[in-house]
Structures are given as C-alpha cells and as structure tokens.
Write an enzyme that holds these catalytic residues in place. Sequence first.
Site, PDB file in Angstrom:
ATOM      1  N   ARG A   1     -66.168 -14.348 -90.749  1.00 41.88           N
ATOM      2  CA  ARG A   1     -66.218 -14.796 -89.344  1.00 41.88           C
ATOM      3  C   ARG A   1     -65.705 -13.783 -88.323  1.00 41.88           C
ATOM      4  NH1 ARG A   1     -62.451 -17.956 -91.988  1.00 41.88           N
ATOM      5  NH2 ARG A   1     -60.269 -17.576 -91.454  1.00 41.88           N
ATOM      6  N   ASP A   2     -65.909 -14.177 -87.070  1.00 44.48           N
ATOM      7  CA  ASP A   2     -65.359 -13.517 -85.877  1.00 44.48           C
ATOM      8  C   ASP A   2     -66.000 -12.150 -85.599  1.00 44.48           C
ATOM      9  OD1 ASP A   2     -63.741 -15.763 -86.037  1.00 44.48           O
ATOM     10  OD2 ASP A   2     -62.029 -14.674 -86.890  1.00 44.48           O
TER      11      ASP A   2
ATOM     12  N   GLN B   1     -62.218 -20.459 -77.429  1.00 42.08           N
ATOM     13  CA  GLN B   1     -62.329 -21.542 -78.404  1.00 42.08           C
ATOM     14  C   GLN B   1     -61.760 -22.794 -77.753  1.00 42.08           C
ATOM     15  OE1 GLN B   1     -63.280 -21.176 -82.306  1.00 42.08           O
ATOM     16  NE2 GLN B   1     -64.575 -20.325 -80.708  1.00 42.08           N
TER      17      GLN B   1
ATOM     18  N   ASN C   1     -57.969 -22.135 -78.174  1.00 43.33           N
ATOM     19  CA  ASN C   1     -57.358 -21.078 -78.984  1.00 43.33           C
ATOM     20  C   ASN C   1     -57.945 -19.724 -78.629  1.00 43.33           C
ATOM     21  OD1 ASN C   1     -59.048 -22.797 -81.061  1.00 43.33           O
ATOM     22  ND2 ASN C   1     -58.873 -20.900 -82.156  1.00 43.33           N
ATOM     23  N   ASP C   2     -58.554 -19.011 -79.544  1.00 41.33           N
ATOM     24  CA  ASP C   2     -58.836 -17.584 -79.318  1.00 41.33           C
ATOM     25  C   ASP C   2     -59.624 -17.273 -78.048  1.00 41.33           C
ATOM     26  OD1 ASP C   2     -58.068 -17.873 -81.943  1.00 41.33           O
ATOM     27  OD2 ASP C   2     -59.947 -17.158 -82.789  1.00 41.33           O
TER      28      ASP C   2
ATOM     29  N   GLU D   1     -58.481 -12.203 -89.436  1.00 45.63           N
ATOM     30  CA  GLU D   1     -59.166 -12.985 -88.411  1.00 45.63           C
ATOM     31  C   GLU D   1     -59.333 -12.109 -87.171  1.00 45.63           C
ATOM     32  OE1 GLU D   1     -56.833 -16.824 -88.335  1.00 45.63           O
ATOM     33  OE2 GLU D   1     -58.693 -17.535 -89.227  1.00 45.63           O
TER      34      GLU D   1
ATOM     35  N   PHE E   1     -67.459 -20.919 -83.751  1.00 49.12           N
ATOM     36  CA  PHE E   1     -66.194 -20.197 -83.924  1.00 49.12           C
ATOM     37  C   PHE E   1     -66.211 -18.884 -83.138  1.00 49.12           C
ATOM     38  CE2 PHE E   1     -63.994 -21.917 -88.034  1.00 49.12           C
ATOM     39  CZ  PHE E   1     -64.007 -23.198 -87.502  1.00 49.12           C
TER      40      PHE E   1
HETATM   41  C1  FRU Z   1     -58.394 -17.475 -85.289  1.00 51.59           C
HETATM   42  C2  FRU Z   1     -59.454 -18.411 -85.823  1.00 51.59           C
HETATM   43  C3  FRU Z   1     -60.728 -17.643 -86.095  1.00 51.59           C
HETATM   44  C4  FRU Z   1     -61.777 -18.717 -85.992  1.00 51.59           C
HETATM   45  C5  FRU Z   1     -61.232 -19.591 -84.892  1.00 51.59           C
HETATM   46  C6  FRU Z   1     -61.567 -21.051 -85.046  1.00 51.59           C
HETATM   47  O1  FRU Z   1     -57.408 -18.084 -84.527  1.00 51.59           O
HETATM   48  O2  FRU Z   1     -58.971 -19.060 -86.985  1.00 51.59           O
HETATM   49  O3  FRU Z   1     -60.738 -16.944 -87.305  1.00 51.59           O
HETATM   50  O4  FRU Z   1     -63.035 -18.206 -85.677  1.00 51.59           O
HETATM   51  O5  FRU Z   1     -59.835 -19.409 -84.874  1.00 51.59           O
HETATM   52  O6  FRU Z   1     -61.226 -21.778 -83.903  1.00 51.59           O
END
Ligand code: FRU
Length: 494
Positions: A168-169, A60, A43-44, A222, A106
């Site tokens: 987070r993030d 991710q 993902n991210d 996010e 994360f």
């Molecule tokens: C965004 C998210 C972030 C988090 C991550 C988890 O897509 O939800 O907020 O850190 O993905 O994989």
Amino acid sequence: MSREQMRMNIAKAEAQIAATKPDMEHAVMRQKYHFMAEQGWINDPNGLIFFRGKYHFFYQYNPYDAYWGAMHWGHAISDDMLHWEYLPIALAPSEPYDDHKEGGCFSGSSIEHEGKLYLVYTGTTNYGDGFIQSQCVACSEDGVHFDKFEGNPVIPAPPEGYDRANFRDPKVWKHDGKFYLVCGAKKDNLAHALLYRSADLLHWEFVNVLAESRGELGYMWECPDFYPLGDKYVLMFSPMGLHERTTVYLVGDMNYETGKFTYATTGEIDWGFDYYAPQSFLAPDGRRILVAWANAWDWMPWWKDWGPSFKEGWCGAFNLPREAKLCEDNSLRFIPVKELETLRGDKAEADNVVVEDSYEIAGKNGVFFELKLIVDRKKTTAESFDLILRSDGDKASVVTVDLKRQQMSFDRSNADGWSRGKTRSPLLLQNPDELEVHVYVDQSSIEVYTDDYKTSHSCNVFASNDQNQNYVKAHNGILHMKKVIIWELEKTMK
Ligand code: FRU
C-alpha cells in the site's frame, strides 16, 4: 455505473458532514492553527500538491465516526497551508476493490498530468479471506470532482511471494519523462519498498525493490516517500515493528537504470509520540515540504487511545508543515514553514534572562502560542533545565533539556490526566555557545524543535484551558538565556 455509485456515496457523506459540523462549535479540544478535518476522523495526509495556484491537502477521512473506518479522501485547499477551505470529499469507497468497512480508499499521492489531477491510492477490500490491497487511479479535470479509472486496479497485486494484505501507500513522481511510484510491501516478515514505472499513470511495470529491511528497519513500511533533495535522494517511511520509531529517513543515491537506492545516512524525522506517515510535496518556490498525521496506532507501545476528542465528535490533526533541508553531512533538518510567521501577533521579548530557580514565561494567552529560547551555554552552569508547559500548578507537560547528558525528553505522563509516556532523544549538535529551543503550543498538541531543527518532539496533550501557565526551571546551577520570545498566534481553524 461506478461513477454514479461514488457520486452517491460522496453525497451521503457530505450530508453527514453537514449534519454534524455544528457540533464542532462546542468542541473545546479542537486545534487553533493545526490542520484538522471538518469533523469525524482524520489520519494520513494524502495527495499533497500545489495545483493551479492552490495548495491541495487530501486526507484519510471517516466522516461517519470519530474513529477509523471505511476510508474516504477528504479535501481542502489553501493559499498558505494555514487558512483552509474545505472541498467536497474527493474519493469514497464504491467499488469491489475499495468498498469495505475496514478498508476503503487508503493512502496515496497525486500528480498533475496533461493539465489533469491524478490521484494514485490503495484500494483495500476483503472477500472473507483476508485483506487485499491494490493500487488504483482516479482523475479530475477541475481538481474538485474525481472519477476512478475504469481499468482499476492499475497494479492488482504485488509480485509473487509478497503479502497481499500489506501492499500500500503509492507515492508517485515523474523523472525523465516517465512516471514512477514506490509503495510499501512485506515479504518474509520484512519491509520492502517496491518501485514501479509507467508511461501514462495507467499501465505499470515492476522495476525493482528500491530498498528493504533486513529486520533492522521493521517488517512493513507505511507511507514510503521518495524525493530528490540537493544532489541526494531521500527515502522516508513509517516503519512497523520498531518500537518508538515512528518516522525514519534514509539519505543516499538513486540509480534509475537498476531501480536501486543506496544509502549511508539514516535519521529520525521526529522523536515524538504523535508524528506519523509524513508525505512530501514541492511548493511552487522549490521547497520540499512535509506534512504528517499527529497521532499514533494501536500497535505502538505507548498507545492508550487516540485521545479524548472522540467525545466531541472528531479525532486527529496534522503536524505543522515543515521544510526539509539537506545538511553538509547528508543529515536532514525539518524547519516549520516560513508562512507560520504570518500568524504571529503580539510579542513579548526579554533579553539576558538569568534563572536560578524558575522563570515564568508570561504571554497573554498561555494555551496556544509560539515560543523561542536561546540559551547562552557559556554563561549557563545548570546541568539541565525544564520547560514546563500548559500547567495549572499540578498537571503539566515537561520538556527537559539535559545539557550534561546531551539529551532532550518530553514527559507527558502528568500532562492532562489522560496522556502518558516520555519520549527521549540525543541532542545532536555540540555547539558550545548556544542552544535554541523553538516551541509551538496549540490547544491539544506541543511541537518542540532544537538542534537547529535536526531534532523535534511532537506530542498531543489534551490540557484544559486552566492549564495556561508556562515556565522554565533550572537544575543544579544557573540558566542564562540570551533571549526569550513569546508570540500570540492567529487562530486559523474552527
Ligand atoms: C498509515 C496507514 C496506511 C494506510 C492508512 C489507512 O497511517 O496505516 O498504511 O494506507 O493508514 O487509513
């Protein structure tokens, strides 16, 4: 102890990658030039940076499944953001603060400090009483092998009154000799971006709420990102609770004395269903580049699943890197990076194309390519036109440019027997002379840009290889195109 535990977990994950990577040889839905992980789930984008002469993308990553879970940080390097070499996993869950099957390491960012590469990320865990998120640091001397800081978490909890499960993030940057980070947080069901400051990346003090939602911008942001652009600052984020809005930008001014960002301009980075959690970084030539995750979450209104590619043992890709540019009115443009031009191969070009009904865009390969159309608005009488992409005569993705209503839409409800939904955006520019549409079609996605790159729609489409016809259709009049160019593109991914 912790150092060995992470090394062991990385070795285990690397063995899993080696065992399943050969399956990717038969994975027909894999992208041809959009970045993907070697296998498994992505993902991210995380920790994007140009470090010691290479672009580093972290991401991710779940190497154990084609679905989200126990987040690792994958890692790859490149000279041009298009051709990639995968490196060993950078971070694996291993500590009480980041070791959980529905948690892990994360999203976060990276920064160079005293010649070393620092990753700042969110540890997510759960001891049976709800998720706990905290900000953590890892460091590397060689840019390949990372060690988590013994004093983690460096920010164990948000200030009083904030939700510990939504903190987070972190995005980190340096200003005037000090480090800053912004991260997403939630208080009273409203999104806040929290600003912290540090002298050494290891000890942080809370400065202020950089910006916040009063409800109009959702209940959680996010992946917030904050950066200077021209004489302004940009805050961008992926809001939760805003229906079809996946990425928002705000343009304004930063006051480092007060830790407050004030803004007057807001906009969308992309109107498509598959553009989320963009992160920015600086290229060595000063360009501000954004990369996003080309997918969506299960809480979004159009969500169905992440796509059928899980059957092939993988899921997810990044959108094309884009350069952010500030316009005179403080709105933003996001232009696919110039490096993409190096992928161009054979080109077919036609001038002054007049379409009364439909016109076939004949490229050698109708599955992955680049396309540019320049419409002469003065000579066009059609009220709207469709770009019919990845069609077999039955199924197709339909991009409609409605010149009368000044609207663009992307309908993928009959695209592939799987996807659904129709995106819509206003056309922002009112240029009476011409309108340009620029399209990147890849094996399993389509990105459409118009409005001088102020507007884009990115959507995943899992069309089969028989769906290789592409054409333009005019409605209620004549469409006059000054130019139609189609390029074959080099394949850079496996
Ligand atoms: C965004 C998210 C972030 C988090 C991550 C988890 O897509 O939800 O907020 O850190 O993905 O994989």
